[in-house]
Design an enzyme around this catalytic site. Sequence first.
Site, PDB file in Angstrom:
ATOM      1  N   PHE A   1      -8.841 -20.224   3.988  1.00 29.96           N
ATOM      2  CA  PHE A   1      -7.900 -19.948   2.896  1.00 29.96           C
ATOM      3  C   PHE A   1      -7.721 -18.441   2.668  1.00 29.96           C
ATOM      4  CE2 PHE A   1      -9.802 -24.031   1.577  1.00 29.96           C
ATOM      5  CZ  PHE A   1      -8.694 -24.768   1.209  1.00 29.96           C
TER       6      PHE A   1
ATOM      7  N   THR B   1       1.601 -21.387   5.011  1.00 35.34           N
ATOM      8  CA  THR B   1       2.573 -21.539   3.923  1.00 35.34           C
ATOM      9  C   THR B   1       3.963 -21.887   4.455  1.00 35.34           C
ATOM     10  OG1 THR B   1       3.744 -20.270   2.223  1.00 35.34           O
ATOM     11  CG2 THR B   1       2.852 -19.009   4.044  1.00 35.34           C
ATOM     12  N   ASP B   2       4.763 -22.523   3.618  1.00 30.00           N
ATOM     13  CA  ASP B   2       6.155 -22.814   4.011  1.00 30.00           C
ATOM     14  C   ASP B   2       6.995 -21.539   4.107  1.00 30.00           C
ATOM     15  OD1 ASP B   2       6.382 -22.227   1.284  1.00 30.00           O
ATOM     16  OD2 ASP B   2       7.442 -24.082   0.762  1.00 30.00           O
ATOM     17  N   GLU B   3       6.468 -20.426   3.551  1.00 26.12           N
ATOM     18  CA  GLU B   3       7.268 -19.190   3.570  1.00 26.12           C
ATOM     19  C   GLU B   3       7.470 -18.657   4.986  1.00 26.12           C
ATOM     20  OE1 GLU B   3       6.606 -16.245   0.622  1.00 26.12           O
ATOM     21  OE2 GLU B   3       6.128 -17.723  -0.916  1.00 26.12           O
TER      22      GLU B   3
ATOM     23  N   TYR C   1       4.422 -10.461   2.875  1.00 25.92           N
ATOM     24  CA  TYR C   1       3.420 -11.541   2.804  1.00 25.92           C
ATOM     25  C   TYR C   1       3.740 -12.623   3.831  1.00 25.92           C
ATOM     26  CZ  TYR C   1       1.597 -16.068   1.299  1.00 25.92           C
ATOM     27  OH  TYR C   1       1.023 -17.314   1.296  1.00 25.92           O
TER      28      TYR C   1
ATOM     29  N   LYS D   1       1.587 -13.854   7.155  1.00 25.15           N
ATOM     30  CA  LYS D   1       1.095 -15.223   7.363  1.00 25.15           C
ATOM     31  C   LYS D   1       1.649 -15.775   8.683  1.00 25.15           C
ATOM     32  CE  LYS D   1      -1.046 -17.601   5.001  1.00 25.15           C
ATOM     33  NZ  LYS D   1      -2.516 -17.813   4.850  1.00 25.15           N
TER      34      LYS D   1
ATOM     35  N   LYS E   1       1.030 -15.492 -10.821  1.00 21.07           N
ATOM     36  CA  LYS E   1       1.983 -16.434 -10.227  1.00 21.07           C
ATOM     37  C   LYS E   1       2.773 -17.117 -11.341  1.00 21.07           C
ATOM     38  CE  LYS E   1       0.158 -15.507  -6.178  1.00 21.07           C
ATOM     39  NZ  LYS E   1      -1.071 -16.030  -5.665  1.00 21.07           N
TER      40      LYS E   1
END
Length: 342
Positions: free
Chosen positions: A87, A131-133, A156, A160, A195
């Site tokens: 993570f 991540t979906d990003e 970011y 990733k 966030k």
Amino acid sequence: MSKTLIVTGGAGFIGSNFVLMLAELRPDWRIVNLDALTYAGNLENLTDVQDKEGYVFVHGDITKTADVERAFDEATKLGGDISVVHFAAESHVDRSIVSGMPFVQTNIAGTQVLLDVSRARGVERFVHVSTDEVYGSLGDTGFFTEDTPLAPNSPYASSKTASDLMVRAAIHTHGFPALITRCSNNYGPYQFPEKLIPLMVANAQEDKPLPVYGNGMNVRDWLYVRDHCEAILRVLEKGELGEVYNIGGNNEYPNIDIVKLILQALGKPESLITYVTDRPGHDQRYAIDASKIRDELGWEPRYTFEQALPLTIEWYQSQDVWLQRIRSGAYREYYAEQYGAR
Ligand code: NAD
Ligand code: DAU
């Protein structure tokens, strides 16, 4: 079957929820939590497991080989085959816009160090939490599938994506036993109040302005953190090595609707909403097609947004000490108090 797991970033939002979940669902598993305790790492999230037999905290940085080796030494002492759930990351888009280098260091270089040591020491399975990003941004229609081309937009997201590609290279080149998960926006207990959801709850509770970026019409697909953690456990136990699994809630909301729901739940006025300058390069919409993990591994979210958003808001209301200690920075003293003399 009993396992020994190295969890990186286990003091952060999703990592701590994952460790707490394992204590409940897999109580015989041994866990080494490797975390650098950056601003986002908080050992106060883990007081329920800190004295549990078979749980070891290692204060270390994934970019440092010696620290990762130390985590493996602890795991080896605990016995059995070792798996890794990764993570640890710099996770906040706005911070990456201010300064990209910490993201390159931890997310890319740190992941590579972890891959190298894991390969040298031998691991049973390695789950890389992504991540979906990495897929970029959607228009009004469509969903990200595992075959959607990678097109990250923020520093970011790009870091990733690079980490995903290093994991892919380890799988392809070395036959490394890894799997990759790509999840949508999480919400729930222990999320750092930078966030959207915890920030808005915290500000509303104090009658401070709620800063909505742009026109508030950017859309995210929200998933309760417990559902994400259960999906990661499913991938760890049942996923096919080398595969990518998208994880999502099929639960899209424009940001402004979320903010209004929070204000309603707290009985606060919409006059607290303040539109501010948009995030540079702000992705318009994320939406996940999670049919692969549903059809192949039988995972589906258990919580609806209607159930879990109120639970989350209530959690932050009941944890005002936790929130205040983070907002004031006092939570950082906890490590020194707990471990300084050890
Ligand atoms: P977080 O920022 O809350 O926690 C990150 C944790 O990693 C912290 O405990 C921090 O101390 C630790 N860490 C940072 N740099 C480190 C380093 N160099 N060495 C060791 N530990 C380090 O993040 P999160 O929201 O819990 O996200 C966890 C993972 O899930 C990240 O990889 C993120 O990309 C991914 N993810 C997050 C979401 C989300 O909505 N939050 C969604 C999908 C995927
Ligand atoms: O999609 C998964 C990603 O979700 C994770 O990989 C990231 O680690 C996680 O931070 C999250 O990224 P987002 O940028 O989507 O999350 P954030 O909470 O920062 O913002 C959610 C939306 O709310 C986004 O459209 C920006 C907007 N926003 C955010 C903040 C902090 C505001 O309007 N105002 C704010 O103050």
